[in-house]
Design an enzyme around this catalytic site. Sequence first.
Site, PDB file in Angstrom:
ATOM      1  N   GLN A 109       0.847  -1.195   0.000  1.00 11.88           N
ATOM      2  CA  GLN A 109       0.000   0.000   0.000  1.00 11.88           C
ATOM      3  C   GLN A 109       0.885   1.248   0.000  1.00 11.88           C
ATOM      4  OE1 GLN A 109      -3.408  -0.539   3.054  1.00 11.88           O
ATOM      5  NE2 GLN A 109      -1.876  -2.043   3.622  1.00 11.88           N
ATOM      6  N   ASP A 112       6.141   4.921  -0.978  1.00  7.79           N
ATOM      7  CA  ASP A 112       7.491   5.437  -0.730  1.00  7.79           C
ATOM      8  C   ASP A 112       8.574   4.843  -1.631  1.00  7.79           C
ATOM      9  OD1 ASP A 112       8.052   2.863   0.392  1.00  7.79           O
ATOM     10  OD2 ASP A 112       7.564   3.557   2.423  1.00  7.79           O
ATOM     11  N   HIS A 130      -1.436   1.736  -4.148  1.00 12.45           N
ATOM     12  CA  HIS A 130      -1.874   3.116  -3.954  1.00 12.45           C
ATOM     13  C   HIS A 130      -1.020   4.127  -4.701  1.00 12.45           C
ATOM     14  CE1 HIS A 130      -4.056   1.798   0.022  1.00 12.45           C
ATOM     15  NE2 HIS A 130      -4.713   1.458  -1.076  1.00 12.45           N
ATOM     16  N   CYS A 162       2.142  19.024 -17.196  1.00 16.15           N
ATOM     17  CA  CYS A 162       2.366  17.949 -18.170  1.00 16.15           C
ATOM     18  C   CYS A 162       3.163  18.500 -19.354  1.00 16.15           C
ATOM     19  CB  CYS A 162       1.016  17.422 -18.633  1.00 16.15           C
ATOM     20  SG  CYS A 162       1.115  16.221 -19.967  1.00 16.15           S
ATOM     21  N   GLY A 202       2.923  -4.529   9.009  1.00 10.71           N
ATOM     22  CA  GLY A 202       2.886  -3.087   9.271  1.00 10.71           C
ATOM     23  C   GLY A 202       1.751  -2.327   8.631  1.00 10.71           C
ATOM     24  N   VAL A 229       3.401  -3.933  15.439  1.00  8.69           N
ATOM     25  CA  VAL A 229       3.699  -3.564  16.830  1.00  8.69           C
ATOM     26  C   VAL A 229       2.421  -3.438  17.670  1.00  8.69           C
ATOM     27  CG1 VAL A 229       5.921  -2.417  16.390  1.00  8.69           C
ATOM     28  CG2 VAL A 229       3.802  -1.103  16.203  1.00  8.69           C
TER      29      VAL A 229
HETATM   30  C1  BJW Z   1       4.546  -1.129  12.669  1.00  7.18           C
HETATM   31  C2  BJW Z   1       5.706  -0.457  12.946  1.00  7.18           C
HETATM   32  C3  BJW Z   1       6.868  -1.207  12.883  1.00  7.18           C
HETATM   33  C4  BJW Z   1       4.167   0.969  13.096  1.00  7.18           C
HETATM   34  N1  BJW Z   1       6.799  -2.505  12.567  1.00  7.18           N
HETATM   35  N2  BJW Z   1       4.491  -2.422  12.375  1.00  7.18           N
HETATM   36  C5  BJW Z   1     -16.753   5.233   3.717  1.00  7.18           C
HETATM   37  C6  BJW Z   1     -16.707   6.441   3.017  1.00  7.18           C
HETATM   38  C7  BJW Z   1     -15.843   6.625   1.915  1.00  7.18           C
HETATM   39  C8  BJW Z   1     -15.006   5.619   1.502  1.00  7.18           C
HETATM   40  C9  BJW Z   1     -15.052   4.435   2.221  1.00  7.18           C
HETATM   41  C10 BJW Z   1     -15.919   4.236   3.295  1.00  7.18           C
HETATM   42  N3  BJW Z   1     -15.731   2.975   3.777  1.00  7.18           N
HETATM   43  C11 BJW Z   1     -14.784   2.396   3.043  1.00  7.18           C
HETATM   44  C12 BJW Z   1     -14.365   3.266   2.098  1.00  7.18           C
HETATM   45  C13 BJW Z   1     -13.343   3.018   1.098  1.00  7.18           C
HETATM   46  C14 BJW Z   1     -12.015   3.621   1.500  1.00  7.18           C
HETATM   47  C15 BJW Z   1     -11.615   3.090   2.870  1.00  7.18           C
HETATM   48  O1  BJW Z   1     -11.176   1.963   3.013  1.00  7.18           O
HETATM   49  N4  BJW Z   1     -11.769   3.890   3.914  1.00  7.18           N
HETATM   50  C16 BJW Z   1     -11.555   3.412   5.290  1.00  7.18           C
HETATM   51  C17 BJW Z   1     -10.460   4.259   5.943  1.00  7.18           C
HETATM   52  C18 BJW Z   1     -12.866   3.466   6.015  1.00  7.18           C
HETATM   53  N5  BJW Z   1     -11.098   3.211   0.487  1.00  7.18           N
HETATM   54  C19 BJW Z   1     -10.945   3.919  -0.608  1.00  7.18           C
HETATM   55  O2  BJW Z   1     -11.462   5.015  -0.765  1.00  7.18           O
HETATM   56  C20 BJW Z   1     -10.105   3.272  -1.682  1.00  7.18           C
HETATM   57  N6  BJW Z   1     -10.823   3.318  -2.888  1.00  7.18           N
HETATM   58  C21 BJW Z   1     -11.964   2.622  -3.047  1.00  7.18           C
HETATM   59  O3  BJW Z   1     -12.386   1.863  -2.205  1.00  7.18           O
HETATM   60  O4  BJW Z   1     -12.626   2.864  -4.231  1.00  7.18           O
HETATM   61  C22 BJW Z   1     -13.967   2.396  -4.339  1.00  7.18           C
HETATM   62  C23 BJW Z   1     -14.864   3.252  -3.434  1.00  7.18           C
HETATM   63  C24 BJW Z   1     -14.950   4.598  -3.651  1.00  7.18           C
HETATM   64  C25 BJW Z   1     -15.777   5.399  -2.833  1.00  7.18           C
HETATM   65  C26 BJW Z   1     -16.479   4.833  -1.763  1.00  7.18           C
HETATM   66  C27 BJW Z   1     -16.367   3.468  -1.533  1.00  7.18           C
HETATM   67  C28 BJW Z   1     -15.559   2.676  -2.391  1.00  7.18           C
HETATM   68  C29 BJW Z   1      -8.831   4.064  -1.884  1.00  7.18           C
HETATM   69  C30 BJW Z   1      -7.949   4.028  -0.698  1.00  7.18           C
HETATM   70  C31 BJW Z   1      -6.742   4.903  -0.930  1.00  7.18           C
HETATM   71  C32 BJW Z   1      -5.871   4.995   0.281  1.00  7.18           C
HETATM   72  N7  BJW Z   1      -4.944   6.013   0.081  1.00  7.18           N
HETATM   73  C33 BJW Z   1      -3.965   6.287   1.090  1.00  7.18           C
HETATM   74  C34 BJW Z   1      -3.105   7.420   0.533  1.00  7.18           C
HETATM   75  C35 BJW Z   1      -3.148   8.686   1.092  1.00  7.18           C
HETATM   76  C36 BJW Z   1      -2.214   9.695   0.666  1.00  7.18           C
HETATM   77  C37 BJW Z   1      -0.755   9.425   0.471  1.00  7.18           C
HETATM   78  O5  BJW Z   1      -0.102   8.446   0.804  1.00  7.18           O
HETATM   79  O6  BJW Z   1      -0.196  10.348  -0.032  1.00  7.18           O
HETATM   80  O7  BJW Z   1      -3.105   5.184   1.292  1.00  7.18           O
HETATM   81  S1  BJW Z   1      -4.653   6.548   2.714  1.00  7.18           S
HETATM   82  C38 BJW Z   1      -3.365   5.768   3.611  1.00  7.18           C
HETATM   83  O8  BJW Z   1      -3.878   4.584   4.264  1.00  7.18           O
HETATM   84  C39 BJW Z   1      -2.377   5.295   2.542  1.00  7.18           C
HETATM   85  C40 BJW Z   1      -2.032   3.923   3.038  1.00  7.18           C
HETATM   86  O9  BJW Z   1      -1.540   3.146   1.959  1.00  7.18           O
HETATM   87  C41 BJW Z   1      -3.324   3.428   3.618  1.00  7.18           C
HETATM   88  C42 BJW Z   1      -3.147   2.317   4.613  1.00  7.18           C
HETATM   89  O10 BJW Z   1      -2.434   2.738   5.706  1.00  7.18           O
HETATM   90  P1  BJW Z   1      -1.382   1.747   6.391  1.00  7.18           P
HETATM   91  O11 BJW Z   1      -0.313   1.428   5.448  1.00  7.18           O
HETATM   92  O12 BJW Z   1      -2.099   0.632   6.998  1.00  7.18           O
HETATM   93  O13 BJW Z   1      -0.725   2.705   7.480  1.00  7.18           O
HETATM   94  P2  BJW Z   1      -1.250   3.061   8.952  1.00  7.18           P
HETATM   95  O14 BJW Z   1      -0.518   4.267   9.390  1.00  7.18           O
HETATM   96  O15 BJW Z   1      -2.712   3.090   9.008  1.00  7.18           O
HETATM   97  O16 BJW Z   1      -0.808   1.821   9.839  1.00  7.18           O
HETATM   98  C43 BJW Z   1       0.539   1.557  10.137  1.00  7.18           C
HETATM   99  C44 BJW Z   1       0.580   0.255  10.898  1.00  7.18           C
HETATM  100  O17 BJW Z   1       1.926  -0.100  11.105  1.00  7.18           O
HETATM  101  C45 BJW Z   1      -0.097   0.314  12.280  1.00  7.18           C
HETATM  102  O18 BJW Z   1      -0.902  -0.846  12.456  1.00  7.18           O
HETATM  103  C46 BJW Z   1       1.078   0.296  13.260  1.00  7.18           C
HETATM  104  O19 BJW Z   1       0.762  -0.392  14.462  1.00  7.18           O
HETATM  105  C47 BJW Z   1       2.105  -0.473  12.471  1.00  7.18           C
HETATM  106  N8  BJW Z   1       3.483  -0.168  12.761  1.00  7.18           N
HETATM  107  N9  BJW Z   1       5.379   0.881  13.223  1.00  7.18           N
HETATM  108  C48 BJW Z   1       5.550  -3.069  12.335  1.00  7.18           C
HETATM  109  N10 BJW Z   1       8.056  -0.628  13.151  1.00  7.18           N
HETATM  110 ZN    ZN Z   2      -1.231  16.067 -20.307  1.00  4.92          ZN
END
Ligand code: BJW
Ligand code: ZN
Length: 259
Positions: A109, A112, A130, A162, A202, A229
């Site tokens: 996801q 980076d 992503h 662009c 993670g 963690v």
């Molecule tokens: C360690 C550690 C160490 C720390 N060792 N572990 C209701 C309304 C609107 C939308 C939705 C809804 N319900 C569901 C949705 C869909 C939505 C969604 O899932 N939302 C939920 C949050 C509720 N999803 C979407 O919108 C996706 N698209 C989609 O579904 O399209 C169809 C659709 C459209 C419209 C409505 C419904 C469906 C797209 C998702 C895009 C996510 N984008 C981001 C990017 C943001 C910007 C950027 O990066 O510049 O992606 S958000 C952000 O979260 C990023 C990440 O990839 C993603 C996941 O986060 P991740 O990687 O899990 O990080 P953290 O910080 O959350 O967790 C870190 C973990 O590591 C923790 O558990 C720590 O404990 C652990 N940790 N140190 C091991 N050393």
């Molecule tokens: Zn263009």
Amino acid sequence: MSATPDRATRAGVEHARALIGDARQVVVLTGAGISAESGVPTFRGSGGLWKEYRAEDLATPQAFARDPRLVWEWYGWRRRVVQQCLPNAAHVALATAARERGGVRIVTQNVDGLHATAATVPQALPLELHGSLFRSRCTRCGGRWDDRGEVNAATRDTLPMCAACGGLARPDIVWFGESLDEATLAQAMQLAAGAAVCLVVGTSAVVYPAAGLAEVTRRHGGSVIEVNVADTPLSGTAAVTLRGPAAVVVPHLLAPASE
Ligand code: BJW
Ligand code: ZN
């Protein structure tokens, strides 16, 4: 997990190593936590980006339409931060396993690029669900290009443009409410369905559809191993949950048996 794991953790690591050792296909789903020890900020939890910034202001198409300068300023800062970071022992262990063991595919996801930096062979390159901080996309013609440049967000006219059509560029990142690339997601689903083990490292496992990949593996009879963690919604159903930092735990899991 400290450098010397306690007995319960050692048993968990041995169980996980056995599952991985027996698996023909392993899919690895990673999130921001795998890059935490490289110095990349996570999103949720203490010190996470969403504690300081609101996702609605920065990581939605509506936010970009409202204020592209603000959004680019944030992504310019993120690029600068990540450009200082190097892959850690977890990225390297996964890349090595993908190269040497075969049958290991990484789905991330993360935006980076650290899995790609650690990869020395094509099969260690991740599927990036992503998008990437280091790619831009034209809002007019849809063209995409690699982009590691400094962002000048002083005025709207200085924002990345662009080269082909002069349209405003945007980060090639999947924001909330946007669909993931269909082919990439289909490939990830197929890998998850065919894997005997889904190793989840993670991620808070709250963002869909990525978080659903572990469930796909489980429904097809495979096992989920979680490294984190802290607890996540996956912890209860995982075959093995290992509490500890990715850069410590993952190399233990993947080291060849003789080590
Ligand atoms: C360690 C550690 C160490 C720390 N060792 N572990 C209701 C309304 C609107 C939308 C939705 C809804 N319900 C569901 C949705 C869909 C939505 C969604 O899932 N939302 C939920 C949050 C509720 N999803 C979407 O919108 C996706 N698209 C989609 O579904 O399209 C169809 C659709 C459209 C419209 C409505 C419904 C469906 C797209 C998702 C895009 C996510 N984008 C981001 C990017 C943001 C910007 C950027 O990066 O510049 O992606 S958000 C952000 O979260 C990023 C990440 O990839 C993603 C996941 O986060 P991740 O990687 O899990 O990080 P953290 O910080 O959350 O967790 C870190 C973990 O590591 C923790 O558990 C720590 O404990 C652990 N940790 N140190 C091991 N050393
Ligand atoms: Zn263009």
